[in-house]
Every structure is written in C-alpha cells, then in structure tokens.
Design an enzyme around this catalytic site. Structure first.
Site, PDB file in Angstrom:
ATOM      1  N   ASN A  14       0.800  -1.228   0.000  1.00 29.89           N
ATOM      2  CA  ASN A  14       0.000   0.000   0.000  1.00 29.89           C
ATOM      3  C   ASN A  14       0.833   1.279   0.000  1.00 29.89           C
ATOM      4  O   ASN A  14       1.934   1.274   0.507  1.00 29.89           O
ATOM      5  CB  ASN A  14      -0.912  -0.001   1.231  1.00 29.89           C
ATOM      6  CG  ASN A  14      -2.161  -0.811   0.976  1.00 29.89           C
ATOM      7  OD1 ASN A  14      -2.706  -0.786  -0.112  1.00 29.89           O
ATOM      8  ND2 ASN A  14      -2.601  -1.546   1.992  1.00 29.89           N
ATOM      9  N   ASP A  22     -10.788  -7.144  -1.697  1.00 29.33           N
ATOM     10  CA  ASP A  22     -12.059  -6.428  -1.527  1.00 29.33           C
ATOM     11  C   ASP A  22     -13.169  -7.134  -2.319  1.00 29.33           C
ATOM     12  O   ASP A  22     -14.299  -7.271  -1.836  1.00 29.33           O
ATOM     13  CB  ASP A  22     -11.888  -4.976  -2.001  1.00 29.33           C
ATOM     14  CG  ASP A  22     -10.637  -4.360  -1.399  1.00 29.33           C
ATOM     15  OD1 ASP A  22     -10.528  -4.364  -0.161  1.00 29.33           O
ATOM     16  OD2 ASP A  22      -9.756  -3.930  -2.156  1.00 29.33           O
ATOM     17  N   HIS A  40      -7.845   1.082  -3.514  1.00 28.11           N
ATOM     18  CA  HIS A  40      -7.821   0.126  -2.398  1.00 28.11           C
ATOM     19  C   HIS A  40      -7.635   0.937  -1.112  1.00 28.11           C
ATOM     20  O   HIS A  40      -6.545   1.058  -0.574  1.00 28.11           O
ATOM     21  CB  HIS A  40      -6.700  -0.904  -2.564  1.00 28.11           C
ATOM     22  CG  HIS A  40      -6.561  -1.762  -1.343  1.00 28.11           C
ATOM     23  ND1 HIS A  40      -7.525  -2.673  -0.964  1.00 28.11           N
ATOM     24  CD2 HIS A  40      -5.606  -1.822  -0.391  1.00 28.11           C
ATOM     25  CE1 HIS A  40      -7.153  -3.251   0.164  1.00 28.11           C
ATOM     26  NE2 HIS A  40      -5.995  -2.754   0.530  1.00 28.11           N
TER      27      HIS A  40
END
Ligand code: NAX
Length: 325
Positions: A131, A159, A187
């Site tokens: 991330n 997800d 995300h």
C-alpha cells in the site's frame, strides 16, 4: 517435468508472504505440474528472518520448489522473472502522516519499477499489493518505460472476495453462486463495492438483498473489513490477502470464467470518465493475455458519486508523488 518458471516476491519475510510462499510451493498458483524458482527480496535487516522462512519452505519438501534464492537487490531478484508479487512496503508508524507514507513507499516502487524495467522478462506480470497499492502501481509503471502498463496490475481482489463472501452469507448460498461482483476505485476505505450487476444463482442480487442493506450494511462492511480484522486480530489481513493475490494472478494467467469478471487495478483508459492514466480498480475480463475493462455498464447517480470520489482521491495521491510519476 516442465521448465521451472521464476517468481519473485518482495517483502518475503513479512506476514502476507508467510502465507503466500507456502501456497506457491504447493502449486496453488500455477498448478501441480509446474516447478518454480522463488526469488525472495527483503531489506538487509530482515534477511535473518527470511532465512528462517527459507528453512521452513525447504522443510515442506515440495517437489515443485526447484530452488529458492534470496537477495536484498531488486536487480538480482527480478532478473528474467515471469511473475512478480510486489508485497514489501513500509507500514505506517506512529506520528507518520499519510503523505509521509506515500512518499516513503513511492521511493520503493520507483526503484523496483526501474529494476523491473532493466532486467525482468518483457512478458512479466507484476502484481502490486503493498500500500498505497494503486499509486504504487502507477509509480512502478512510470519508472518502467521499456515495459508496458499492461505488465502491471494492482490488487483489489481481496475487496472483491470480501464482497462475494458478504453477499453469499446474506443470501445463504456458496461463494461460487455469486457472479459479477465489482469493486471500483482505490484500495482504501473509499473503495466502491458495487452490487448493481451482481448475480446470485443467476438472479439479480439487488432486489434480493434490498437497497438499504446494500447501502448501509454491505458497502461499509466491505470498506471497513481490513480495520475490523486489525481490531480483532491485532494484525492486518495476511492469509486472506495471500489468497487474493493468488486468485488475482490465476485470473490474469488463466483468464476469467465465461459470463463472469473480476476486479483489478489497471491503468485507466478513460472508461466511465475516470481520468486516463490513473491506476483504478475496474471490473475486468481476461482473455488470452489481454485484460479488458468491462464496458457499457449503466452507472446511476449513486454509483457515479462513488466513482468520482475514488478518482479524486487517486488524483490527490498521484499529485503528492508527482516527481516520481
Ligand atoms: P509486513 O510489515 O508484515 O511485511 C512487509 C515486509 O516488507 C517486511 O518484511 C519488510 O521488511 C519488507 N520490505 C519493506 N521495504 C522493502 C523493500 N524496499 N524491499 C523489499 N522488502 C521490503 O506487511 P504485510 O502484512 O505483509 O503487508 C504488506 C503490504 O501489503 C502492506 O503495505 C499492506 O498495507 C499491504 N496490504 C495490501 C492489501 C491489498 O489488498 N492491496 C491487503 C493486505 C495488506 O494490508
């Protein structure tokens, strides 16, 4: 036996990799007759821990695991690799602003993009999980000008799978009974898990579950699932993330099922009015080597607002690391 393929995994001593590597060694990605060489990349401080992981991998006595190579140099890790899982990233620490996290991770993905550009197979498939995954993917793409943007995707499959699981539970069916789930955007907690096209055993999902459940339960549950897991487990999702990474790569390599699609972060081509050049999660099909954004879906006003909000957030992320992309 087939010729071994090369798979690189970064952040190999971290918790997602601790679930991922054993699945790779068990053939859960490329199948039970495809030997692999694992190239594992870590930072120098994590090399000792990585050696422990290697010992455990060896102790599995997997006949598919041809060789394991470890390194702290991305140019060594990515040399001629076919598949890359970019998982390693710096976590957010106390006192760190979101912007600081973006900047520190941007440097990592710029360097790794350059290394892939120099040494990876021209057909390499690179999945960015670390991330902020969408913006990290964009940075990697921009730093790999001799590869194509199609060599890179980022992960929204966790997800997507969370959405399937919530809907299946609500309807009392198996996950395999759910088709056409879609997760749009970033995300992040702004992501838009969308049930407008989803089918449950061939029936439209929305009339079955109702608008109220969709808007007030389903969306926030999927958006907040990562936080809920941290609150319960004291650590972020790891096994489910590794599972999603394998699902994502399998869809990319073997294609999507007829009549179904998956969600992937890909470089926007302007579809649905999303600024071209942002890495954005869309529903996609994979046929042969081509990832195709699903076109022509009706987007109502409610959905449009979510799509725009995600676009705005990704523009802001991109603008904060402009010098690298
Ligand atoms: P960990 O902190 O357990 O492991 C990360 C590993 O990366 C560490 O071992 C660290 O030494 C290594 N690393 C750091 N910089 C590196 C570099 N430059 N080169 C190679 N290795 C490096 O994190 P983990 O739980 O495994 O999560 C990894 C990343 O996945 C995080 O950024 C996390 O936020 C992200 N996630 C993304 C998800 C998604 O759906 N896209 C879901 C799960 C996860 O939260």
């Amino acid at each position: 036996m087939k010729t071994p393929v090369y798979i690189a995994v970064t952040g190999a001593a971290g918790q997602i990799s601790y679930s991922l590597l054993f699945r790779l060694a068990a053939g859960l990605f490329l199948g039970p007759d495809q030997p692999i060489v694992l190239r594992l990349l870590e930072v120098p401080q994590a090399m000792k821990a990585l050696q422990g992981v290697v010992m455990e991998l060896n102790d599995c006595a997997s006949s598919l695991l041809h060789r394991i190579e470890i390194t702290d140099d991305p140019r060594v890790a990515f040399k001629n690799v076919d598949y890359v899982f970019l998982i390693g990233a710096k976590p957010r620490t106390a006192g760190m602003e979101r912007k600081d996290l973006l900047t520190v991770n941007a440097q990592i993905f710029a360097e790794q993009g350059r290394a892939l550009n120099e040494v990876a197979s021209r057909k390499v498939k690179v999945l960015i999980t670390g991330n902020p995954a969408n913006t990290n993917a964009l940075i990697a793409i921009k730093n790999a000008p001799d590869l194509t943007p199609e060599n890179f995707t980022c992960m929204s499959r966790l997800d997507h799978n969370r959405g399937i699981s919530q809907l299946a539970e609500k309807c009392g069916v198996f996950a395999s009974d759910i088709k056409n789930m879609a997760v749009w955007g970033n995300h992040s907690a702004s992501q838009y898990p969308d049930l407008h096209y989803a089918k449950v055993k061939g029936q439209d999902a929305l009339p079955l579950v109702g608008e109220d459940w969709f808007k007030n339960v389903f969306i926030p549950t999927v958006q907040q699932r990562g936080t809920e897991i941290i609150n319960a487990r004291g650590q972020s999702s790891a096994a489910s993330a590794a599972n999603a990474a394998i699902d994502h790569m399998k869809s990319w390599v073997f294609g999507t099922a007829d009549g179904d699609w998956v969600s992937m972060g890909v470089l926007s081509d302007g579809s649905y009015g999303i600024e071209a050049g942002l890495v954005y999660s869309f529903p996609v099909t994979v046929v042969g080597d081509a990832i195709n954004i699903v076109k022509g879906l009706d987007i109502n006003e409610f959905s449009l607002q979510h799509l725009r909000q995600n676009e705005l957030e990704l523009r802001q992320e991109r603008d904060e690391v402009r010098s690298l992309c």
